[in-house]
Design a protein around this motif. Structure first.
Motif, PDB file in Angstrom:
ATOM      1  N   TYR A  17      -2.141  -3.035   0.152  1.00 16.68           N
ATOM      2  CA  TYR A  17      -3.524  -2.647  -0.145  1.00 16.68           C
ATOM      3  C   TYR A  17      -3.613  -1.691  -1.159  1.00 16.68           C
ATOM      4  CZ  TYR A  17      -6.986   1.180   0.933  1.00 16.68           C
ATOM      5  OH  TYR A  17      -7.931   1.971   0.829  1.00 16.68           O
ATOM      6  N   LYS A  18      -2.609  -0.688  -1.467  1.00 15.37           N
ATOM      7  CA  LYS A  18      -2.805   0.223  -2.357  1.00 15.37           C
ATOM      8  C   LYS A  18      -2.860  -0.699  -3.892  1.00 15.37           C
ATOM      9  CE  LYS A  18       1.134   2.303  -3.926  1.00 15.37           C
ATOM     10  NZ  LYS A  18       1.328   2.157  -5.438  1.00 15.37           N
ATOM     11  N   VAL A  21      -6.201  -2.121  -4.764  1.00 12.65           N
ATOM     12  CA  VAL A  21      -6.914  -1.023  -5.056  1.00 12.65           C
ATOM     13  C   VAL A  21      -6.688  -0.799  -6.672  1.00 12.65           C
ATOM     14  CG1 VAL A  21      -7.897   1.008  -5.063  1.00 12.65           C
ATOM     15  CG2 VAL A  21      -7.351  -0.016  -3.018  1.00 12.65           C
ATOM     16  N   HIS A  22      -5.176  -0.560  -6.886  1.00 12.28           N
ATOM     17  CA  HIS A  22      -5.138  -0.395  -8.469  1.00 12.28           C
ATOM     18  C   HIS A  22      -5.466  -1.345  -9.187  1.00 12.28           C
ATOM     19  CE1 HIS A  22      -2.289   2.784  -7.578  1.00 12.28           C
ATOM     20  NE2 HIS A  22      -1.627   2.527  -7.294  1.00 12.28           N
ATOM     21  N   ARG A  25      -8.985  -1.047  -9.838  1.00 13.94           N
ATOM     22  CA  ARG A  25      -9.597   0.111 -10.687  1.00 13.94           C
ATOM     23  C   ARG A  25      -9.191  -0.397 -12.018  1.00 13.94           C
ATOM     24  NH1 ARG A  25     -10.132   3.414  -6.645  1.00 13.94           N
ATOM     25  NH2 ARG A  25     -12.080   2.248  -5.589  1.00 13.94           N
TER      26      ARG A  25
ATOM     27  N   ASP B 107      -5.891   6.960  -9.624  1.00 15.60           N
ATOM     28  CA  ASP B 107      -6.917   5.868  -9.472  1.00 15.60           C
ATOM     29  C   ASP B 107      -7.353   5.590  -8.110  1.00 15.60           C
ATOM     30  OD1 ASP B 107      -4.249   4.899  -9.131  1.00 15.60           O
ATOM     31  OD2 ASP B 107      -5.025   2.852 -10.364  1.00 15.60           O
ATOM     32  N   LEU B 108      -6.891   6.217  -7.120  1.00 12.55           N
ATOM     33  CA  LEU B 108      -7.481   5.984  -5.870  1.00 12.55           C
ATOM     34  C   LEU B 108      -8.322   7.078  -5.431  1.00 12.55           C
ATOM     35  CD1 LEU B 108      -5.315   3.523  -5.866  1.00 12.55           C
ATOM     36  CD2 LEU B 108      -4.484   4.387  -3.678  1.00 12.55           C
ATOM     37  N   GLU B 112      -9.107   6.248  -0.139  1.00 14.45           N
ATOM     38  CA  GLU B 112      -8.055   5.287  -0.332  1.00 14.45           C
ATOM     39  C   GLU B 112      -6.751   6.185  -0.260  1.00 14.45           C
ATOM     40  OE1 GLU B 112     -10.798   2.219  -3.032  1.00 14.45           O
ATOM     41  OE2 GLU B 112      -9.669   4.019  -3.855  1.00 14.45           O
ATOM     42  N   PHE B 116      -4.143   4.855   2.622  1.00 11.75           N
ATOM     43  CA  PHE B 116      -2.795   4.361   2.057  1.00 11.75           C
ATOM     44  C   PHE B 116      -1.842   5.212   2.975  1.00 11.75           C
ATOM     45  CE2 PHE B 116       0.863   5.098  -0.833  1.00 11.75           C
ATOM     46  CZ  PHE B 116       1.502   3.685  -0.483  1.00 11.75           C
ATOM     47  N   ARG B 119      -1.355   4.268   6.345  1.00 11.01           N
ATOM     48  CA  ARG B 119      -0.822   3.060   6.749  1.00 11.01           C
ATOM     49  C   ARG B 119       0.657   2.908   6.456  1.00 11.01           C
ATOM     50  NH1 ARG B 119      -5.051  -1.560   4.603  1.00 11.01           N
ATOM     51  NH2 ARG B 119      -3.059  -2.885   5.438  1.00 11.01           N
TER      52      ARG B 119
END
Ligand SMILES: Nc1ncnc2c1ncn2[C@@H]1O[C@H](COP(=O)(O)OP(=O)(O)OP(=O)(O)O)[C@@H](O)[C@H]1O
Ligand SMILES: [Mg+2]
Lengths: 385, 334
Positions: A17-18, A21-22, A25, B107-108, B112, B116, B119
């Motif tokens: 998930y992370k 997102v990276h 972005r 950058d989150l 988010e 993260f 989770r």
């Protein structure tokens, strides 16, 4: 058992998930990673198509033996002039025997030999197909490919002119019969592009993961991850998978370009190609991961990536045929994943090879990938941040 | 609890079940260099434990060993009743850690980052949403949910980092210099939050260089180049005979031109040590010396003191004193 496995990959979905997102972005960088190989392929692909000029060519014209004053007949001279005017060929010598023709080619003075048969004029007059032999030195695959293509085009063009001029419509008057010497397999871009795709994929995938762990080490976020219950394999696969899908997409685009723009037909199964390519992508991403885990800084990761990629490119057979390598390099090339991928690519695309011929290459790549990933996981577990 | 100037080998405590952290002769070496040298300490449940020491004295190394990030060279550590060496994973589920370095993903967004970290601790579905919502409320993060972490100010970054590291309801929190580089108001708010949480039974292990923060802790330890040299409540430490040696007393002297006044004060024969605090001098003198003595002697040397007050030792005095003592002892041994 199932629980044990789940435990082994703990944290996977969170990391996945992370990372996505990276990627979102940083979409500019991702676009760049996608676009650069395409541009590179177009430029290199176009370069090998057009950049061959003034190739030394030797002519053996048997058709004009009756005519003492001149070389060849008028029809054959027309054809040869056409070759000269194409700018691709430079006729520097006329020879008078097969032996001489062969000598020029073997010595490397000429890269192309044109042989016009005795009955060239007679066949043209009768409306039969006259065959012209174009012998190409295949040891330089890029020259060879272009020479064959251009010669074919010239033959076709000349035929067309003859047909239009005479109004006869009895099939093709002049047929160019290409014959590649020394390396009969080499037809570029057919030969060149599949290898190029393997190399381009190697470069982007290794780079994509090579920074992923070390970047977090530098930023200090890795220290935080170390106290979470994430397991090394969960972390690594979570980081690899988003890039895997991206690589797969890129791969499809490159294959599309190869097929549509450069008209390289795929003789074998596309499904098999994608399946085996997936394994190759996985190996490269795992190698990038290992680099990233070992490196102390991003600069170090960059250096390691290059010191893996450059030898891989040379050893893989992309530039120099493996068969002609010194024994030691040949042995080393067995440990280079790109070697197998290029074999798979050329096999499926050019020779129409199937699972029976290529399963071993696939298996070796799979073993490499898993081995490298486990190594990286082990290294990660012992890492001190 | 008894205050100690420890020699590094205090006995194992009897009521181990009540302990959040118990370290015994914990040692970490980097090659030949010993970063933490046989450090023993205990932290009871619900305490706000302050861990102090100069730069490079081994605070972070100690935390990394206790949290299982860094392998222990020798000694034993039990955290939340679990042996760190035997079950580091078990420890990880029960603790939270906020590292000294900024540990969020720039950058989150705030939301988010929370998602993260939730989770990765295995939270899913409605439990995850509930925990995130609770963290948002507790830390007042609502207005910033869609802001990139990089764009938060220092104080809010720390709140978010704290929130992220507590999503899984840890019973023990390790905070490594949580207030470094943030403004006094944000600092105060963060500490208020810590006490609020500690009221809910969470144990805090906090390193800091700020004395006002140390004063607020219920329990302190001071580490000096790998060795824990003091351990106790702030009051106990202030009363340590080593910090205010027998036969001495402290005065605070207000004087104009405080630096030149300090030079003059150091000429006084009965003065043990003196340092400047703001516009005044903290002086440690022999016990029988009075305010009048100091006033008279300074005036005789051309300094006009405005006020001289008796002073109890501050924590800083204690740590400075203990550090000098330790240095002197090491120098005499060498
Ligand atoms: N991975 C490492 N390898 C070698 N030496 C290390 C390593 N980590 C820490 N050290 C050394 O151990 C000593 C203690 O470092 P540590 O980070 O624990 O200090 P600290 O008390 O947290 O300092 P600060 O107040 O600056 O944060 C230092 O001298 C440091 O250089
Ligand atoms: Mg530190």
């Amino acid at each position: 058992m199932l629980n044990y496995l789940r435990n082994l990959f703990r944290g996977f979905s969170a990391i996945f998930y992370k990372e996505t997102v990276h990627m979102r972005r940083d979409s500019m960088a991702m676009m760049l990673a996608l676009v650069v190989p395409i541009v590179e392929m177009v430029i290199l692909g176009a370069a090998i198509d057009t950049n061959i000029r003034q190739v030394n060519t030797v002519v053996y014209d048997q058709s004009g033996v009756m005519d003492v004053a001149q070389e060849g007949s008028s029809a054959s001279r027309d054809l040869i002039n056409h070759f000269i005017n194409s700018d691709t060929f430079k006729v520097y010598k006329y020879v008078h025997s097969d032996r001489e023709l062969n000598e020029e080619l073997v010595a490397g003075r000429a890269h192309v030999g044109i042989k016009i048969p005795l009955d060239f004029d007679r066949k043209l007059l009768r409306g039969e197909t006259a065959q012209v032999m174009v012998i190409v030195d295949g040891s330089d695959s890029s020259t060879a490919g272009t020479a064959v293509n251009v010669a074919g085009a010239i033959g076709l063009d000349q035929s067309l002119q003859l047909v239009l001029a005479r109004g006869i419509n009895l099939g093709q008057p002049i047929e160019i019969r290409p014959k590649v010497m020394f390396n009969p397999d080499s037809r570029s871009p057919n030969f060149f592009l599949p290898g190029l795709i393997a190399v381009l994929m190697l470069m982007i995938t290794v780079m994509l993961t090579a920074f992923s762990v070390v970047r977090e080490k530098e930023r200090g976020t890795l220290e935080q991850l170390m106290v979470t219950p994430v397991r090394p394999l969960g972390l690594m696969l979570g980081k690899i998978m988003p890039y895997f899908f991206m690589g797969l997409g890129e791969m499809m685009i490159l294959l599309g370009f190869m097929r549509v723009v450069f008209r390289v037909p795929v003789h074998g199964s596309v499904v098999l190609l994608v399946a085996l390519t997936s394994i190759y992508l996985f190996v490269n991403l795992a190698i990038g991961m290992l680099i990233s885990v070992r490196a102390g800084t991003q600069a170090e990761a960059m250096q390691s990536s290059f010191s893996i990629m450059l030898p891989s490119i040379f050893l893989s057979g992309y530039i120099f045929p493996r068969e002609t390598m010194p024994v030691i390099f040949h042995a080393m090339s067995n440990f280079v994943p790109a070697t197998y991928m290029i074999n798979i690519f050329r096999g499926i695309i050019l020779r129409g090879a199937g699972f029976q011929e290529l399963w071993l290459d696939g298996l070796i790549l799979a073993v490499m990938g898993i081995g490298v990933l486990l190594l990286a996981a082990r290294k990660f577990e012992r890492m001190v941040v | 609890m008894t205050a100690l100037v420890t020699s590094g080998n205090n006995p194992a405590p009897a009521n181990a079940s009540n302990l959040a952290i118990c370290a015994q002769k914990l040692t970490r070496k980097f090659g030949d260099f010993t970063a933490v040298d046989q450090a023993s300490m205990t932290v009871e449940r619900g305490e706000v434990f302050g861990f102090l020491g100069p730069n490079g004295s081994g605070k972070t190394t100690m935390i990394k060993m206790l949290t299982g990030i860094l392998p222990i060279t020798s000694g034993d550590a039990t955290v939340a009743g679990i042996d760190v060496r035997k079950d580091p994973e078990g420890v990880r589920q029960r603790i939270g850690y906020m590292s000294q370095r900024f540990s969020l993903y720039d950058d989150l967004t705030v939301a988010e980052n929370l998602r993260f970290y939730g989770r990765i601790y295995g939270l899913r579905g409605t439990t995850l949403d509930e925990k995130i919502q609770q963290t948002i409320e507790r830390n007042a993060l609502q207005p910033y949910l869609d802001r990139l972490a990089a764009r938060l100010s220092g104080g809010w970054k720390q709140r978010l980092a704290l929130g992220c590291s507590m999503l899984h309801d840890p019973s023990i929190m390790f905070l490594d210099e949580p207030t470094a580089g943030i403004d006094p108001v944000a600092r105060r708010k963060l500490w208020d939050l810590l006490f609020d949480l500690s009221g809910h039974g969470i144990t805090f292990f906090v390193t800091t260089h700020y004395m006002d923060e140390a004063e607020r802790c219920s329990h302190l330890a001071y580490i000096y180049y790998g060795q824990i040299i003091a351990d106790g409540t702030p009051d106990q430490l202030r009363d340590l005979p080593e910090a205010s040696p027998a036969g001495t007393r402290r005065f605070e002297i207000d004087a104009p031109q405080v630096t030149s006044a300090l030079r003059t004060a150091r000429e006084l024969p009965y003065l043990k040590s003196a340092t400047i605090f703001g516009r005044s001098i903290h002086a440690l003198v022999e016990e029988n010396v009075t305010q009048q003595d100091i006033d008279r002697d300074l005036r005789a040397r051309g300094v006009q003191p405005q006020e001289i007050r008796p002073l109890t030792a501050t924590l800083e005095d204690v740590f400075v004193e203990l550090t000098y003592k330790k240095q002197a002892k090491e120098a005499s041994r060498a």
